[in-house]
Scaffold this motif. Sequence first.
Motif, mmCIF file in Angstrom:
data_model
loop_
_atom_site.group_PDB
_atom_site.id
_atom_site.type_symbol
_atom_site.label_atom_id
_atom_site.label_comp_id
_atom_site.label_asym_id
_atom_site.label_seq_id
_atom_site.Cartn_x
_atom_site.Cartn_y
_atom_site.Cartn_z
ATOM 1 N N ASN A 253 0.814 -1.205 0.000
ATOM 2 C CA ASN A 253 0.000 0.000 0.000
ATOM 3 C C ASN A 253 0.852 1.260 0.000
ATOM 4 N N GLU A 254 1.965 1.222 0.785
ATOM 5 C CA GLU A 254 2.766 2.440 0.882
ATOM 6 C C GLU A 254 3.464 2.711 -0.439
ATOM 7 N N GLN B 236 0.985 4.384 -2.569
ATOM 8 C CA GLN B 236 0.839 5.802 -2.246
ATOM 9 C C GLN B 236 1.906 6.629 -2.934
ATOM 10 N N GLN B 237 3.167 6.141 -2.839
ATOM 11 C CA GLN B 237 4.272 6.884 -3.448
ATOM 12 C C GLN B 237 4.090 6.991 -4.957
ATOM 13 N N TYR C 158 1.381 6.679 -6.742
ATOM 14 C CA TYR C 158 0.205 7.468 -7.105
ATOM 15 C C TYR C 158 0.500 8.954 -6.958
ATOM 16 N N LEU C 159 1.152 9.322 -5.840
ATOM 17 C CA LEU C 159 1.450 10.734 -5.620
ATOM 18 C C LEU C 159 2.479 11.242 -6.620
ATOM 19 N N TYR D 45 -5.706 4.900 -8.325
ATOM 20 C CA TYR D 45 -5.302 3.886 -7.355
ATOM 21 C C TYR D 45 -6.557 3.150 -6.940
ATOM 22 N N THR E 145 -5.723 6.004 3.017
ATOM 23 C CA THR E 145 -4.609 6.530 2.241
ATOM 24 C C THR E 145 -4.805 8.009 1.951
ATOM 25 N N ARG E 146 -6.028 8.349 1.545
ATOM 26 C CA ARG E 146 -6.316 9.738 1.186
ATOM 27 C C ARG E 146 -6.113 10.645 2.389
ATOM 28 N N THR F 20 -3.888 10.575 4.529
ATOM 29 C CA THR F 20 -2.493 10.883 4.818
ATOM 30 C C THR F 20 -1.913 11.900 3.854
ATOM 31 N N PHE F 21 -2.623 12.227 2.791
ATOM 32 C CA PHE F 21 -2.065 13.143 1.799
ATOM 33 C C PHE F 21 -1.973 14.545 2.377
ATOM 34 N N GLY G 172 1.588 7.068 6.105
ATOM 35 C CA GLY G 172 2.091 7.930 5.043
ATOM 36 C C GLY G 172 3.545 8.308 5.205
#
Lengths: 339, 438
Positions: A177-178, A181-182, A184-185, A192, A202-203, A205-206, B402
Amino acid sequence: MKKSIIPGALTMVACAAASAGAATLDDVKARGKLNCGTNTGLVGFAAPDANGDWQGFDVAVCRAVAAAVLGDSSAVEFVPTTGKTRFTALASGEIDMLVRNTTWTFSRDVDLKFTFVGVNYYDGQGFMVPKALGVSSAKELDGATVCIQTGTTTELNLADFFRVNNISYEPVPIETNEQAQQQYLAGACDVYTTDASGLAATRATFEDPSAHVVLPEIISKEPLGPLVRHGDDEWADIVRWTLNALIAAEEYGVTSANIDELTATVTTNPEVNRLLGTEGALGGMLGLSPDWAVKAIKAGGNYGELFEKYIGQNTPIGLARGLNAQWTDGGLMYAPPFR
Amino acid sequence: MSDAPSHDTAFVRDAMLPPAPAPASSVGPLGWLRRNLFSSWLNAALTLLSLALVAWLLAAVLPWIVHSSWTASSLSECRAQIKEAYGPEASGACWAVIRERWAQLIFGFYPSELYWRPILAFGIALGGMAPVLFPGFPRKVLYLSGAAPFLVPWLLWGGTVWLPVAVALGFVLGYAAFRLVTPFGGAILGTIAAALVPVMWWFWLAGPASGQLQAVLPLGIEPVSSRSFGGFMLSITIGVTAITLSLPFGILLALGRQSRMLIVKSICVGVIEFVRGVPLITLLFVAWLLLNYFMPPDTNFDIVLRVIIMVTLFASAYVAEVIRGGLAALPRGQYEAADALGLDYWKAQRLIIMPQALKISIPGIVSTFIGVFKDTTLVSIIGLLDPVGFSNSIRADVNWNGIVWELYGFIAALFFVFCFSMSRYSMYLERRLRTEHR
């Protein structure tokens, strides 16, 4: 002749394992600890806090069962399992029950020989896209690059969805998952996709969550729940009815705050009385003490309290009840009657 | 004639000139720069290019490292603090996660009031290794080396003091069996007895005996289960055990592979080729899954112990092949010289062959060890929480979800310290053992 020895030995081992697992309740009581398989880490569902105590929505189910059986919500040995080791850990007897956001499917229930005792979270696969993409429906995702975890049911669901809607996509396989995140960002993929609860976490944490939207389509059914081995129905009943007790407690308004009051006197609601053991002998039928459900509810609260504490609207994850509301509120949470 | 100065020569200097200092451009920092960095136009250009690269990297990374928050209690709080302190555009590291969780990354779930035990165990292990690693240490410390293999696990796992005593007794029994049987049965029977007696003792008698002793004289410390092991403690426990055990096993396997005895040779070749032929992850899965199925029910075979056995097997196979390379590099004359001196097999190995073969193999052995130590992070795949696995668990906390680079940076820094010291030690050892060209 030689060939028949190995399957024979395996059968013997399997029989021995089955007979050893036949009285899980006795094993747990003798051990004084519940071995509960959980996630190595999933936001909101299972994670160790700064003191090393496991916390989360799945973890709370383990604690409730430990409280019901042993009277102590901390008498749990948490065994972190990965997606690859969880089923063998349960089948081999390393753990007594598994609560690891595991989807209840036909083949896992029938072929892998497990008993799913209920559902503690109804999830479904969703999509997250940057708002700048200007997409409002998953059906507009023709030609998109999609970050997807390999080796999960989400991968298959994704292929099905795009085939059914006759649109194309380009998968970007990722492992965790992490990593997703990387990627996708960093813009390596437009979309995603994973379980909607995971997307929400996940959202959250943005740096700027409002720049990303979760699309309305939910493309799969992911009923997540606790499971035990086939062949020990008494133990399955205990786990099933502990979960049901948490759900029923919310329905009848029994909370960790008012439970002492409700237990002290016989209330006017016979269902509550039977649940709390002030009337009837439901605990004895399970082989537990009469106040088993009281202990389970006191461990962390009823289903609604647990939801709000770990994944609800007031947490950074901020999940709405949705399908997980009580049936009286239009959700799917429906505990069979306690009688 | 002789004492009159000759007037044919115009001038003869009768005093030596004092030595002039070397030109400023070839000594001191300037000279060093000229020699090493700007010795030609090409080198000068490369130097400038590298400097620019380093500066660019530092300019990108340093602000992130420095513009950081150490006090926040969640990622969002971190971001808010950094924005407040360094302006709205600043992005910085959230080292607060390390401040809050460093103890977990190092000790895992080990009870915090017992942290002294792994620390003491680590110190004892270091102290025990020191006289083996460095010749300058007083020989008396070797007693500590002998005691460390029993003290360290006892400190880590706790429990009764009689179990390590019973295990140690196995070695004494083996030695006694060897001394008793050899006069009657010869060296081969003696060796077999020395191997069989302790194994039988450990399997059947050591456990009950320590239980009895504990019942008579209860002495012990609080037991800690393997489930509580995590972080670097787990990596170091697995790594150090596998490293120290794999060297002797590797030597034996390498010798066995060169043996002229068919059975010994086939077994060693089989073990080496099988273990080298499968990935470590497969062995770890065997440790986690299959052993569980094959063991009789209710046997509680510790998961960390299972992993240690598998990693040791894996490392031994690789070390064996590295040492075989060292053995093959020795000229045949060395073997023949040993035979000519009338040394028996073990003496020849101990005095002539192994010192030379091991010296040749040092770089290979050490890189195997470094590889094994880094491979311990693979245990996160079977659900053990080593530093990498634990970073995932920490990230699953709502507050720290995160966070990536800070955790990985911390883990990488600690791994670098261990692996770099190992590689430095190997270079020191090579220098110390360089005997032939002095």
